[in-house]
Scaffold this motif. Structure first.
Motif, short mmCIF file in Angstrom:
data_model
loop_
_atom_site.label_atom_id
_atom_site.label_comp_id
_atom_site.label_asym_id
_atom_site.label_seq_id
_atom_site.Cartn_x
_atom_site.Cartn_y
_atom_site.Cartn_z
N HIS A 1 39.25 41.71 42.19
CA HIS A 1 40.34 41.37 43.22
C HIS A 1 40.39 39.75 43.35
O HIS A 1 39.42 39.22 43.40
CB HIS A 1 39.89 42.13 44.49
N ALA A 2 41.77 39.51 43.41
CA ALA A 2 42.26 38.01 43.69
C ALA A 2 43.03 38.06 44.90
O ALA A 2 44.06 38.96 45.06
CB ALA A 2 42.64 37.38 42.69
N HIS A 3 43.04 37.01 45.80
CA HIS A 3 43.88 36.75 46.82
C HIS A 3 45.65 36.56 46.49
O HIS A 3 46.50 37.36 46.65
CB HIS A 3 43.61 35.65 47.55
N ARG A 4 45.65 35.55 45.39
CA ARG A 4 46.95 35.43 44.69
C ARG A 4 46.86 35.29 43.29
O ARG A 4 46.10 34.81 42.71
CB ARG A 4 47.56 34.13 45.11
N MET A 5 47.85 36.35 42.55
CA MET A 5 47.96 36.17 41.13
C MET A 5 49.32 35.89 40.82
O MET A 5 50.25 36.29 41.16
CB MET A 5 47.60 37.93 40.84
N CYS B 1 45.41 42.56 43.86
CA CYS B 1 45.34 41.41 44.67
C CYS B 1 46.41 41.57 45.86
O CYS B 1 46.88 42.77 46.24
CB CYS B 1 46.46 40.63 43.82
#
Length: 281
Positions: A150-154, A178
């Motif tokens: 998981h990433a905050h911003r992709m 994300c």
């Protein structure tokens, strides 16, 4: 008697025609010309260039003292730097649409996005793009997207020759990985147009013939699209691969070609099919 129809949009795109013109001009000036990797993914065209003295090299150093053409798929910044250091001339034939992908990944990385490239790992275009955002991740399917942390911003870009269907599937999977997703659709206009025209023709055809290098990503995608709609689809590189029994009982034979396939190659195949089935051009 069968009818042979060529797709409304098929064959060499602007980037390929531009690259071939650049090489032609260099050869006409009697320059010693090399290309960094195959200029385009069409073995028959590359062989034709070789017959005119255009040599394919793997590194800039192999072309020291010669004019070096940077292939349509693009190269890494390091390769370009080295080329300018050792070659007598550097001719940048990188497709303008590929350059837009480079600019997009640089911008996304600078803005703090975790960059994801939808494309084929190891493909020359993807290798070149990755060099502009070394921390980026390459995925080829929704299944691979689902495995990403998981990433905050992709931020997403896509190989210019990918299919829109693959991009949609990957984007759908990334939405769950994300909080913010920024998608830059970098599929080139020619690819989109070729794919749409291919699908339209394949829905009507009894047999489809797709022309282009087997190492060509966009041609392979055309064959995949055609085969889903017309099971009797054949991917060939030239007229000598045609087989008469393919067309037995067919009323409409569709012909399309990848973005690295010159018009002359398409016309040769269409003429050969017409001769086989007895249709007059």
């Amino acid at each position: 008697m069968a009818k042979v129809v060529i797709a409304e949009e098929a064959g060499a795109c602007y980037g390929v025609e531009r690259a071939l013109r650049m090489v032609q001009e260099a050869v006409e000036k009697n320059e010693k010309v090399c290309t960094l990797g195959p200029l385009i993914h069409n073995p028959r065209v590359v062989d034709g260039l070789a017959s005119r003295g255009v040599r394919v090299v793997s590194t800039p150093e192999e072309a020291a003292g010669s004019a070096l053409v940077l292939r349509t798929h693009g190269v890494t910044p390091d390769e370009e730097r080295r080329a300018r250091e050792v070659c007598s001339k550097v001719i940048d034939a990188t497709c303008p649409f590929v350059k837009k992908v480079h600019q997009a990944v640089e911008r996304l990385a600078k803005d703090g996005y975790q960059v994801v490239i939808v494309g084929e790992a190891g493909h020359p275009e993807v290798v070149g793009t990755l060099a502009h955002a070394p921390q980026a991740t390459v995925i080829a399917s929704a299944k691979e997207a689902e495995r990403l942390p998981h990433a905050h911003r992709m931020g997403v870009v896509v190989q210019t020759t990918q299919s829109i269907a693959v991009l949609r599937e990957c984007v759908g999977a990334l939405l769950a990985r994300c909080d913010e997703l920024h998608v830059v659709n970098t599929i080139c206009e020619a690819t989109s147009g070729h794919q749409g025209a291919c699908a339209k023709l394949a829905r009507q055809a009894d047999v489809m013939v797709v022309i282009g290098g087997r190492n060509s990503a966009n041609t392979t995608h055309l064959a995949e699209i055609a085969r889903k709609l017309c099971p009797s689809t054949h991917h060939i590189e030239g007229a000598d691969e045609l087989s008469g029994p393919w067309f037995s009982g067919a009323k409409l034979i569709g012909v399309t070609a990848g973005a690295s396939t010159p018009a002359a190659q398409i016309n040769d195949v269409a003429a050969a099919i017409r001769a086989m089935v007895g249709e007059q051009a």
